[in-house]
Write a protein that holds these residues in place. Structure first.
Motif, PDB file in Angstrom:
ATOM      1  N   LEU A  31       0.703  -1.250   0.335  1.00 53.42           N
ATOM      2  CA  LEU A  31      -0.118   0.260  -0.249  1.00 53.42           C
ATOM      3  C   LEU A  31       1.276   1.382   0.251  1.00 53.42           C
ATOM      4  N   MET A  32       2.201   0.973   0.729  1.00 48.48           N
ATOM      5  CA  MET A  32       2.988   2.022   0.256  1.00 48.48           C
ATOM      6  C   MET A  32       3.112   2.794  -0.372  1.00 48.48           C
ATOM      7  N   LYS A  33       3.447   1.755  -1.912  1.00 45.91           N
ATOM      8  CA  LYS A  33       4.203   1.658  -3.285  1.00 45.91           C
ATOM      9  C   LYS A  33       3.587   2.927  -3.715  1.00 45.91           C
ATOM     10  N   LYS A  34       2.446   3.242  -3.013  1.00 47.66           N
ATOM     11  CA  LYS A  34       0.949   3.998  -3.958  1.00 47.66           C
ATOM     12  C   LYS A  34       0.491   5.082  -3.569  1.00 47.66           C
ATOM     13  N   SER A  35       1.927   5.648  -2.717  1.00 46.96           N
ATOM     14  CA  SER A  35       1.618   6.855  -1.914  1.00 46.96           C
ATOM     15  C   SER A  35       2.838   7.870  -1.840  1.00 46.96           C
ATOM     16  N   THR A  36       3.105   8.784  -3.223  1.00 47.56           N
ATOM     17  CA  THR A  36       4.494   9.547  -2.614  1.00 47.56           C
ATOM     18  C   THR A  36       4.545   9.550  -1.568  1.00 47.56           C
ATOM     19  N   TYR A  37       3.745  10.205  -0.436  1.00 49.95           N
ATOM     20  CA  TYR A  37       4.439  10.230   0.890  1.00 49.95           C
ATOM     21  C   TYR A  37       5.200   8.750   1.572  1.00 49.95           C
TER      22      TYR A  37
END
Length: 93
Positions: A31-37
């Motif tokens: 899921l983290m890789k979907k957000s730039t932050y």
């Protein structure tokens, strides 16, 4: 006393907690890789997770001092929690 009720409940709770931690720790990076932050958090959190697995085997390499390995596992387990909590706290969303 390994056969005491307290020890058995502690062991079940520890393994259960760690199992769910591993599920979360390997699911969140997807899921983290979907957000730039959150992309920047992917590598450190996976590193913390792999270190907990590595030191989880400490008891087999050093059976005379198993508690040290357990303390190191907890250190990186809590670092994972603190790191993600800080990232969440400073998130702009």
């Amino acid at each position: 006393n390994p056969q005491s009720t307290t020890m058995l409940l502690h062991t079940v709770g520890s393994f259960g907690s760690y199992t769910f931690f591993l599920i979360g720790a390997f699911t969140y990076p997807k899921l983290m890789k979907k957000s730039t932050y959150w992309k920047t958090a992917k590598t450190p959190t996976l590193l913390f997770t792999y270190v907990t697995i590595l030191f989880g085997a400490w008891v087999f390499a050093f059976p005379n001092i198993p508690a040290l390995g357990q303390r190191i596992v907890f250190l990186f387990y809590f670092l994972w929690i603190v790191y993600t909590a800080i990232k969440l706290y400073f998130s702009k969303n």
